[in-house]
Design a protein around this motif. Structure first.
Motif, PDB file in Angstrom:
ATOM      1  N   TYR A 130      37.378  37.515  39.261  1.00 51.07           N
ATOM      2  CA  TYR A 130      38.531  37.599  40.154  1.00 51.07           C
ATOM      3  C   TYR A 130      38.206  38.345  41.444  1.00 51.07           C
ATOM      4  O   TYR A 130      39.066  38.945  42.076  1.00 51.07           O
ATOM      5  N   GLY A 131      36.957  38.348  41.800  1.00 53.02           N
ATOM      6  CA  GLY A 131      36.570  38.841  43.134  1.00 53.02           C
ATOM      7  C   GLY A 131      36.267  40.318  43.226  1.00 53.02           C
ATOM      8  O   GLY A 131      36.154  40.850  44.335  1.00 53.02           O
ATOM      9  N   TYR A 132      36.124  41.013  42.087  1.00 49.72           N
ATOM     10  CA  TYR A 132      35.747  42.442  42.096  1.00 49.72           C
ATOM     11  C   TYR A 132      36.613  43.285  43.025  1.00 49.72           C
ATOM     12  O   TYR A 132      36.121  44.201  43.683  1.00 49.72           O
ATOM     13  N   GLY A 133      37.864  42.952  43.146  1.00 56.96           N
ATOM     14  CA  GLY A 133      38.753  43.749  43.999  1.00 56.96           C
ATOM     15  C   GLY A 133      38.471  43.598  45.489  1.00 56.96           C
ATOM     16  O   GLY A 133      38.995  44.356  46.304  1.00 56.96           O
ATOM     17  N   GLN A 134      37.628  42.620  45.860  1.00 50.92           N
ATOM     18  CA  GLN A 134      37.241  42.476  47.274  1.00 50.92           C
ATOM     19  C   GLN A 134      38.238  41.625  48.072  1.00 50.92           C
ATOM     20  O   GLN A 134      38.328  41.738  49.284  1.00 50.92           O
ATOM     21  N   ILE A 135      38.950  40.716  47.368  1.00 50.22           N
ATOM     22  CA  ILE A 135      39.861  39.822  48.106  1.00 50.22           C
ATOM     23  C   ILE A 135      41.189  40.559  48.286  1.00 50.22           C
ATOM     24  O   ILE A 135      41.848  40.928  47.310  1.00 50.22           O
ATOM     25  N   ARG A 136      41.564  40.798  49.518  1.00 51.94           N
ATOM     26  CA  ARG A 136      42.699  41.687  49.815  1.00 51.94           C
ATOM     27  C   ARG A 136      43.998  41.196  49.179  1.00 51.94           C
ATOM     28  O   ARG A 136      44.856  41.993  48.806  1.00 51.94           O
ATOM     29  N   ASP A 137      44.162  39.874  49.084  1.00 58.48           N
ATOM     30  CA  ASP A 137      45.427  39.364  48.561  1.00 58.48           C
ATOM     31  C   ASP A 137      45.397  39.097  47.053  1.00 58.48           C
ATOM     32  O   ASP A 137      46.219  38.352  46.530  1.00 58.48           O
TER      33      ASP A 137
END
Ligand SMILES: Cc1cc2nc3c(=O)[nH]c(=O)nc-3n(C[C@H](O)[C@H](O)[C@H](O)COP(=O)(O)OP(=O)(O)OC[C@H]3O[C@@H](n4cnc5c(N)ncnc54)[C@H](O)[C@@H]3O)c2cc1C
Ligand code: SF4
Ligand code: SF4
Length: 656
Positions: A350-357
């Motif tokens: 799920y993007g390692y918390g990198q995707i702001r949304d």
């Protein structure tokens, strides 16, 4: 010299219905015990703990003139008290009553070999007969109770427990490591299944706590150490410096607007910034400013600033303030330290918390909240636009042994349904998808609430999301619909992850300081998950709310009231009886080596500085026996577990 009269010991064997009786031949056991010259009488019965079973013991004590009783049955945790009371009514000292566990430690583990189980039961009970012969009659000492409680953690669990105890007339210290009380509930928007505003139902309680004559708030405070025992604890608490004199501060908030230093807001889950001096939310109790030294220009970065001191109309800013360590005396401690969420940065797919949304459940609560960064309008963090499609993903980390959280987080099914419904209430034309493995709704009106979510147009997709990635301004969510066996792809504007509920940060460390047990995941362990769900194993410590495991608000409140009722039951007593089964020291033999002092985990041993002999602090000794184990001279003995008794038991078990 007159020969010592031999003790008359009675042995009783319980069938426990078929629990023991279907494996162990209890008649044969009673017959074998009856042959022993040191057993005055041996009897067996179907349920020893029943009224007729207890009566059988009482009559045998009277008829046979018994001085001691051994019952072969289930674990002593369940019925030692029962049999002590039964024999006690006929004059037998309670510490002359022993329970031999032939259920859990024999019948249940040897179901395949009944003959061997029967032989083992004879030995187990026989060994306790040996011990009983060596037991001394003991008398518990009485100690007073300090009728004042400490509650650690001021979320809704701690608040409820504190109010219940305080309303009953006892003083309570309510401590939280944050500057304000309220816990996670203060961060929530509306609450399932009734959709009442979280702050609206919480604030009456926080205000009551703030004004209650029996409650003292200790916010921005953490427990450093606890000593003592049930009824008489001494607690060392660090009150962290707020750099604001709260007696002068009026909570006007001017400093929080003028301070030039910005820092990501923990309360708003990093969605917006706060100032280095802040009041976390408008309804905060206490409504006082706290200066975060690490981010203050003046204190943390060594720059001349002093803006807050200049603008404060009350002259409340105190840059020289220091932490204070205080000691408090209490009789009971309630632990209510709550939960955290599994960090989304740990999930690669799920993007390692990198995707702001891509946000977690609590971030979305702040997005929905009327007091949140977008004043209750649904906006995405990256650009503040209204999301037209929102994907909710459940069981992120939960029920997932790979991430170390095999358990169900229990509240996510319901809060995800609530969040999707609230989104649809605010963005009528918006599309909401919920990816799920199962839907679990075991609570009053919960199933109906879930049905309503579907009726209001939320789409449930059964299946796991395998990957999501950013594409332009949007997020592509890919997974499999396992009901129809097809790949699905949804392009969303915002993704909400229902991440696993975990113990609050630092729970293990606190458990170590308090000498409490935690389970393999770090949640506090109950004394018994079914029969004693609000007590810890260590006497005098009680547990409330999600520090024990995931639960919703109604369950948390009920659990906390349960913990409070146990505290009140303790405080209703005039005095406590201390367990006399503790360590003793033969002063003649003690060489003063001090090994026992080092071995005692409860600080119950000390060396007399003049006589160089070890002594036992009776009120602190928990009877664990660690000191007796290390004493090279056998000067330390354990009441009713003396070396001669243990050796006789071993002989019975090994040589008989
Ligand atoms: C996204 C989301 C939405 C939810 N929505 C709902 C809902 O709609 N309805 C519902 O019924 N439930 C809901 N819940 C569940 C609800 O949040 C919990 O049931 C409730 O907040 C638990 O309260 P608590 O007091 O046990 O824990 P918390 O609220 O976590 O409080 C614990 C307190 O202890 C303090 N603390 C921690 N460690 C220490 C320490 N060492 N020393 C001092 N203080 C300490 C913390 O600062 C905190 O103030 C939701 C949960 C989530 C994650
Ligand atoms: S300006 Fe002074 S009185 Fe007002 S909130 Fe800040 S510290 Fe308190
Ligand atoms: S270990 Fe034994 S000998 Fe050494 S001080 Fe303790 S009681 Fe005395």
């Amino acid at each position: 010299m007159k020969p010592k009269k031999q003790k008359r010991v009675g042995a009783f064997v319980c069938r426990c219905g078929i629990n023991i009786g279907s494996v162990v031949d209890t008649r044969e056991v009673a017959a074998a015990l009856g042959q022993r010259p040191d057993v005055a009488v041996a009897q067996e019965y179907v349920y020893m703990c029943s009224d007729p079973g207890q009566e059988l013991i009482r009559q045998a004590v009277e008829k046979e003139g018994l001085d001691a009783v051994v019952v072969g049955c289930c674990t002593p945790n369940l019925h030692l008290k029962t049999f002590r009371k039964a024999a006690g009514t006929r004059g037998v000292n309670p510490f002359q009553v022993e329970v031999a566990n032939i259920r859990e430690q024999c019948a249940w583990v040897h179901q395949e070999d009944k003959a061997a189980a029967t032989r083992k039961a004879i030995r187990i009970i026989g060994s306790l007969v040996d011990k009983a012969h060596g037991n001394r009659a003991l008398t518990p000492a009485k100690v007073g109770i300090r009728k004042r409680a400490l509650v650690i953690g001021a979320g809704i669990a701690g608040i409820q427990a504190a109010l219940d105890i305080a309303d009953a007339g006892y003083p309570v210290l309510l401590a939280d490591r944050l500057p304000n009380i309220g816990g996670r509930m203060a961060q929530l928007s509306e609450t399932f299944p009734t959709l009442d505003c979280s702050q609206c139902i919480l604030t009456p309680r926080t205000v009551e706590c703030g004004q209650h004559p029996n409650i003292e708030l200790l916010t921005y405070a953490e427990v450093e150490a606890v000593s003592g025992f049930i009824g008489n604890f001494t607690v060392r608490i660090r009150k962290k410096a707020t750099y604001v004199d709260w007696d002068k501060c009026v909570g006007c908030g001017i400093c929080t607007q003028k301070c030039p230093s910005k820092v990501s807001s923990q309360f708003d889950r990093g969605l917006v910034d706060r100032r280095a001096i802040s009041i976390p939310f408008p309804q905060a109790i206490p409504n006082r400013a706290t200066l975060d030294a690490a981010h203050c220009r003046q204190l943390g970065r060594g720059k001349a600033c002093g803006v807050c001191a200049k603008v404060c109309p009350a002259g409340a800013i105190d840059y020289a303030m220091q932490d204070r360590v205080i000691e408090e005396e209490v009789g009971a401690i309630v632990v209510a330290t709550g939960y955290d969420l599994f960090a989304k940065a740990q999930v690669g797919e799920y993007g390692y918390g990198q995707i702001r949304d891509v946000v977690d459940g609590l971030e979305f609560e702040r997005i929905l909240s009327a007091s949140g960064p977008f004043a209750g309008q649904v906006r995405r963090p990256s650009d503040g636009k209204e999301p037209q499609t929102v994907v909710f993903i459940k069981c992120v980390g939960s029920r997932d042994p790979e991430h170390g959280y095999p358990y169900c987080s229990k509240i996510c099914c319901m809060y995800t349904a609530k969040q999707a419904m609230l989104y649809k209430h605010r963005v009528h034309h918006g599309r909401a998808y919920i990816f799920y493995i199962d839907v679990r709704t075991p609570g009053k009106d919960y199933e109906e609430f879930y049905q309503r979510t579907q009726a209001e147009g939320v789409t449930y997709v059964r299946g796991r999301v395998s990957r999501l990635y950013q594409e332009g301004e949007r997020i592509v969510v890919q997974g499999v619909d396992t009901l129809v066996g097809r790949k699905v792809e949804v392009t969303a504007d915002l993704v909400v992850l229902a991440t696993a509920v975990t113990p609050s940060q630092g729970a293990k460390d606190l458990a170590r300081k308090l000498n409490l047990a935690t389970n393999e995941h770090g949640f506090f362990s109950e004394a018994h998950p079914k029969m004693r769900p609000v007590e810890s194993i260590t006497s005098g410590f009680f547990l409330a709310g999600t520090c024990v495991g995931p639960r919703d608000i109604p369950e948390t409140v009920a659990h906390a009231s349960g913990a409070a009722s146990k505290v009140l039951a303790l405080f209703s007593r005039e005095a406590l009886e201390t367990d006399p089964v503790i360590a003793t020291v033969d002063q003649e033999i003690c060489s003063g080596c001090g090994l026992c002092v080092a071995a005692c985990a409860y600080g119950a041993r000390q060396l007399d500085p003049k006589r160089h002999k070890a002594t036992v602090i009776v009120s602190l000794c928990q009877g664990c026996g660690a000191c007796a184990m290390v004493c090279p001279n056998s000067a330390t003995q354990h009441e009713n577990f003396r070396t001669d008794q243990i050796m006789a038991m071993v002989d019975d078990l090994v040589l008989a």
